[in-house]
Design a protein around this motif. Structure first.
Motif, short mmCIF file in Angstrom:
data_model
loop_
_atom_site.label_atom_id
_atom_site.label_comp_id
_atom_site.label_asym_id
_atom_site.label_seq_id
_atom_site.Cartn_x
_atom_site.Cartn_y
_atom_site.Cartn_z
N SER A 81 0.83 -1.21 0.00
CA SER A 81 0.00 0.00 0.00
C SER A 81 0.86 1.26 0.00
CB SER A 81 -0.93 0.01 1.22
OG SER A 81 -1.84 -1.07 1.16
N SER A 202 -1.60 1.06 10.79
CA SER A 202 -1.44 0.61 9.40
C SER A 202 -0.57 1.61 8.66
CB SER A 202 -2.80 0.49 8.71
OG SER A 202 -3.43 1.76 8.60
N THR A 205 0.12 5.92 6.90
CA THR A 205 -0.74 6.79 7.71
C THR A 205 -0.17 8.19 7.66
OG1 THR A 205 -1.49 5.05 9.23
CG2 THR A 205 -1.54 7.30 10.04
N THR A 214 -7.81 10.46 8.56
CA THR A 214 -8.48 9.19 8.82
C THR A 214 -9.17 8.61 7.59
OG1 THR A 214 -10.45 10.39 9.59
CG2 THR A 214 -8.83 9.73 11.26
N GLY A 215 -9.03 9.29 6.44
CA GLY A 215 -9.61 8.76 5.22
C GLY A 215 -8.74 7.69 4.60
N GLN A 216 -9.09 7.27 3.39
CA GLN A 216 -8.33 6.25 2.68
C GLN A 216 -7.05 6.85 2.10
OE1 GLN A 216 -9.17 2.94 2.54
NE2 GLN A 216 -10.76 3.53 3.99
N PHE A 217 -5.95 6.10 2.16
CA PHE A 217 -4.66 6.63 1.68
C PHE A 217 -4.70 6.88 0.18
CE2 PHE A 217 -4.09 2.12 0.81
CZ PHE A 217 -3.43 2.11 -0.40
N GLY A 218 -5.59 6.19 -0.55
CA GLY A 218 -5.67 6.38 -1.99
C GLY A 218 -6.68 7.44 -2.43
N ASP A 219 -7.31 8.07 -1.45
CA ASP A 219 -8.34 9.08 -1.74
C ASP A 219 -7.69 10.46 -1.86
OD1 ASP A 219 -10.62 10.65 -1.92
OD2 ASP A 219 -11.11 10.48 0.22
#
Length: 236
Positions: A81, A202, A205, A214-219
């Protein structure tokens, strides 16, 4: 001296000593209570260390250190990721915010997947301490050459060869020595401890001006909004 007079004097002396003992006992109890209350007050009112208060000056930085928004990524060079983030999201942040001087991007190690995680982190820290700019080139090289998560690939020999093949501007002999001797082991451990204290569970971060994203790393749109909100906050 009459016997009765002697007894009276002895009794008076004993009463005097008893009063002194009681006074000293009260004094000791009072002093002890003050000390205990002082300790309790210190524990209650002494500010606790903020787990998201980063020592930015001790971290590799991409961009201008005086940028109004500071982003810290916790990552693991063995993490798939993190590879995606480094190749797809970080370049967008760099182009839109770092190059314009709005964001300074930092990296901290959170090696938790396996032996490679730590070995690669030791290599990257060695490069950083030799040359901050070279660190970011090596950072990209490590992720570009990342192998399967279950494969042991980040050996000292391979990590040095990657630096050599990609013209990383560092002393290769020193790099090899630092990896093999674990020169920056304590530093990598401190990074990991910081991640744990900040409740990172995870990778990747992100922390934006000390606030966890706190959102998605890919967003990327979500990350972009968080950065813009931080910039707006700095302008107030």
């Amino acid at each position: 001296m009459k016997k009765s007079t002697y007894k009276s004097q002895r009794k008076a002396e004993q009463e005097k000593l008893e009063k002194q003992r009681k006074f000293m006992k009260k004094l000791m109890w009072g002093t002890g209570l003050v000390v205990i209350l002082g300790i309790i007050a210190a524990l209650i009112f002494t500010p606790k260390a903020d787990p998201t208060a980063f020592d930015y000056e001790q971290l590799p930085v991409l961009g201008k250190a005086d940028a109004p928004v500071k982003i810290v990524e916790f990552g693991d060079y063995k993490c798939p990721s993190c590879q995606v983030f480094s190749q797809q999201i970080k370049p967008q942040i760099e182009k839109e915010y770092v190059e314009s001087g709005k964001v300074a991007f930092y990296f901290m190690n959170f090696p938790f997947i396996g032996e490679d995680s730590t070995t690669a982190a030791l290599a990257a820290q060695s490069v950083y301490h030799q040359n901050n700019d070279a660190f970011w080139k090596y950072f990209d090289v490590l992720y570009k050459n990342q192998q399967d998560e279950h494969t042991l690939w980040a050996t000292p020999e391979h990590l040095v060869q990657l630096a050599k093949d990609n013209a990383i501007d560092v002393d290769l002999d020193l790099l090899k020595k630092d990896i093999e001797e674990g020169t920056y082991s304590s530093e990598v451990s401190k990074h990991k401890s910081k991640a744990i204290a900040a409740n990172v569970n995870s990778t990747p971060t992100l922390f934006i001006n000390g606030e966890e994203f706190t959102g998605q790393f890919g967003d990327y749109p979500g990350i972009k909004k968080a950065i813009d909100d931080a910039l707006a906050g700095e302008d107030k």
